[in-house]
Each structure stands twice: as structure tokens, then as C-alpha cells.
Write an enzyme that holds these catalytic residues in place. Sequence first.
Site, PDB file in Angstrom:
ATOM      1  N   ARG A 150       0.815  -1.221   0.000  1.00 12.46           N
ATOM      2  CA  ARG A 150       0.000   0.000   0.000  1.00 12.46           C
ATOM      3  C   ARG A 150       0.845   1.266   0.000  1.00 12.46           C
ATOM      4  O   ARG A 150       0.358   2.356  -0.261  1.00 12.46           O
ATOM      5  CB  ARG A 150      -0.935  -0.014   1.231  1.00 12.46           C
ATOM      6  CG  ARG A 150      -2.009  -1.064   1.161  1.00 12.46           C
ATOM      7  CD  ARG A 150      -2.669  -1.318   2.512  1.00 12.46           C
ATOM      8  NE  ARG A 150      -1.914  -2.288   3.314  1.00 12.46           N
ATOM      9  CZ  ARG A 150      -2.305  -2.739   4.502  1.00 12.46           C
ATOM     10  NH1 ARG A 150      -3.433  -2.300   5.043  1.00 12.46           N
ATOM     11  NH2 ARG A 150      -1.574  -3.617   5.177  1.00 12.46           N
ATOM     12  N   ASN A 187      40.038  25.327  -7.652  1.00 12.43           N
ATOM     13  CA  ASN A 187      40.645  24.198  -6.941  1.00 12.43           C
ATOM     14  C   ASN A 187      40.759  22.942  -7.781  1.00 12.43           C
ATOM     15  O   ASN A 187      41.371  21.977  -7.362  1.00 12.43           O
ATOM     16  CB  ASN A 187      39.835  23.886  -5.678  1.00 12.43           C
ATOM     17  CG  ASN A 187      38.394  23.544  -5.998  1.00 12.43           C
ATOM     18  OD1 ASN A 187      37.838  24.018  -6.985  1.00 12.43           O
ATOM     19  ND2 ASN A 187      37.787  22.718  -5.172  1.00 12.43           N
TER      20      ASN A 187
END
Length: 452
Positions: free
Chosen positions: A14, A383
Amino acid sequence: MLAVAVLAAGKGTRMKSALPKVLQPLAGATLVERVLAATAGLAPDHTLLIVGHQAERVEQTLAAHASRPRFVLQQPQNGTGHAVQQLLEPLADFDGDLLVLNGDVPLLRKGTLAALLEQHRGSGRAVTLLSAHLDDPSGYGRVFCDGDGRVQQIVEHRDCTPEQRQNTLINAGIYCFHWPRLRQVLPLLRSDNDQGELYLTDTVELLADAGHLVVDDLAEIMGINDRQQLAACEGLLQERLRRHWMAQGVTFVNPASCTLSEHTSFGRDVVVEPQTHFRGVCRIGDDCRLGPGSVISDSQLGNDVQVVLSLLNGARLADGCRVGPYAHLRPEADLGEAVRIGNFVEVKKSRIGADTKINHLSYVGDADFGRNVNVGAGTVTANYDGVNKHRTVIGDDSKTGANSVLVAPITLGRGVTVGAGSALTKDVPDGALALGRARQTVIENWTGPRKG
Ligand code: UD1
Ligand code: CA
């Protein structure tokens, strides 16, 4: 002697989910973890977890769980009675009490389980179960008793006659059995019901010696079968968590608009502004002002920290930091005391020294900034070279001009000044001015091309 068994093999049809139902999360902990937590104080001799649907995934999630459950496979999943039949072998030599818990009843309290155990042991019954009176009992099994309060039968909602459905006393799915007697009747279960499954609830009739304990707090026995019940349960849990922290001295300006996780803790006099959410494991110090409009996950904040309209994930902030609006602190952002992070600034895997300011439009990644650095608007650490990440280091008391790009790996000393618009690729010594930009050219009395 006590054994605990949690039924966690069902698919949860369900729920309409790829996730096995017992792994659905509620305020940061899965349904089954919450059920196990409720048994923690009972110090059982055995903890068994019945798994079946996506068993591996459930086992992985709970492999390191403090209760050290033993996993018992139920294949196929032919009902709750069939699930408990799987214990006949692992509990062959056991002759104590067996506490059986549905894996989808997550709000159960420790004290209620202790009371169930006490009543069961005092009464000497073959089984004692938790029941409750519900205004809307639909979906639950109904409990039928004789005049003396002995439970005669449990009938599932779908197997009830319209008349039986009027009964509002329901089965919570939590039972304490005398295992030697349960063992006798488990092989007698039959699947002559609407689902064609073996129901654990049918053992009640077979044992003919069942008691029940009525639970007053209906939230505690809520079974989670679908997303509506999941949402209702989440709402209740959130309410409980907020109430708890308000009692500990936290102000919520608009409580209903904020959500907490189980593993968040707050100091005193924290003010949580509207639309602010805490996830994962967070530790918040005293006198912080958080929000509005912020999400704080797996982060640690010192005292007197302020965060406005920002996202923090895996960050550490020392006392007195100011963050936002519109800042993004990512994992391993580590801010020293009184650091200021302003608008449209992203910080990742970087140590930022005390009193440093990164106030506007910056990306700082894999960096180590000293104390009292003034990072100019638009400063970016470059970086990543496309393959590897490199570090940027800036010493104390340095300043970067607006729109500086620091191409890592690079180290700037202490007291360095970087001219605006520089793209730096080489290290800069202490006290130097670094410029890395085209010189300005001015051509006076310039007349550009003209039409015609
Ligand atoms: C069950 C009870 C019902 C009770 C309700 C309380 C039965 C027959 N009915 O109904 O009386 O009111 O709980 O919430 O027991 N499971 C397995 N193996 C299986 C089937 C289920 O391990 O083969 C597990 C599920 O993962 C779940 C639990 O058992 O954690 C309950 O199963 P579920 O199908 O939700 O039972 P309900 O229909 O809610
Ligand atoms: Ca259920």
C-alpha cells in the site's frame, strides 16, 4: 528469559514504493529502527528480525544496529503467522517469553512494552496483546473479548462481517507470547481468509488463553501502511520533538513550519525562525538565531551563531559566526570564531580562521584561510584542474581584491594584498602586493568608427 521478534519481511504494497516499508524514514530514523529502539530497555536475550522482501537491503541498514539483531529469512512472505513460524528453528531451545512487534508500528514507547510484559507475566496467560479503542478502526484487526476480558478472537478488517466492523477495539500488532505454548499451535495455522495468508492473530483463538492491555495514547499504536499514515505519523513525531525542545528552552517563532530530526540537540535560548529545518545529526549551542528559511544538516554550531536563509550541510561553526543570507556551507566547511559568510558564498572542505570575512559572491573550496582575512567580493579558489583537487592557503591578515581568482595549488603568505581582478598562479610571500591582470590602457580623445 525474553526474546524479541520484529516482523519486517512484508513488502508494504500500500506504500507503493521501491523501498521496503520498514525502511521508510520518519524524522530521520527508519520505521524498523524506531521499533527496535522501543525494545532497548528490555535487555532481551535474543533479538530476531524477520526479513524477506528486499532482505539484503534491510539487513544492510541494520547490520551495525546497537540491538545486534539476528536476521531470519521468511521466503515467500505468506503472512504474519508464517513469519513467526520461521522462529521455530532458531528458538528451538528457548522456553521464555516472546515479544512480537510489527515492524510498522514506530511510535510505541518503552514504558508501554514494559507494562505489557509485566501484565503478561503476572497473569500467566499464553498471550497478552496491546489493544486500543479507535474512533475509526478501519484497516485494523478487531479484538473480540468475553465478559471477563479474555480475548477470544481477532478478526481482520477485510474478514469482518458488517456487524463485526462496528467493534472499535483493535489489535495493535504487539504481542507477548509464552513461547512454549505458541510453539505448539503455530503449525496449526490455516490460510482460510480473504488474503489466503497465515495470520498470527489466529493463534489467539487456538491458544484460548489471551489477555489484552488497552493503550490510551492512540499515537503509540499507529500502524503505517500508506503514505497518509506516514505523513500523519511524521506530523506527530515533529510535534513531539518541538514540544520537547521548547520545554528545554528553545523558541520556535512558528513551530508548525519547522521540522527537526531525532538526532538534533539544542542549547538554551536558541531562536528558530520560521521555515527552518534540521536534518541528520546536528548539535546547536546556546543563544543561536537560526532562520528564517534555512536547512541545517549534520552540522555543529557553537554559541551565538546566526544563520539566515542559508543551507548548511556537514559544517562546523565556532562561536559567534554569522552566515547568510543565501550562503551554502558544504561538508567539511570548518569556520573559526566570529567568521562572517555573506550572500552567495559557497564554502566546501575548507578551514576558515577566526574573524575572517567572506562577505560576497565567493567560492571557497579545499582552502585553508588564516585569521582576519578579508576575502573580496567575487574571490574564487580555482581548486580543480579537471582531474585533481588542489589546496589554496592564505595567511593571517591578508586581503583579496574583488574578482580575484586563486589558481590552486597556491599559497599566499601573511599580510598579503591581492589586487582586484587578479588571476594568481604563483605563491606570494608575506607582506607583498600581488597583481595578476592586464594593465589598463587609456587612449585619450578616442573616436570610434562612424556610420556613413
Ligand atoms: C496486522 C494485524 C492486524 C493489526 C495490525 C496492526 C495480522 C494478520 N494482522 O495487520 O490485526 O490490527 O497489524 O498494525 O497480523 N510481515 C512479515 N511477513 C509477512 C507479512 C507481514 O514480516 O508475510 C510484517 C510486515 O513487514 C509488517 C508487519 O508484519 O511490518 C504487519 O504486516 P501488515 O501486512 O502491515 O499487517 P496489517 O494488515 O497491518
Ligand atoms: Ca500494518
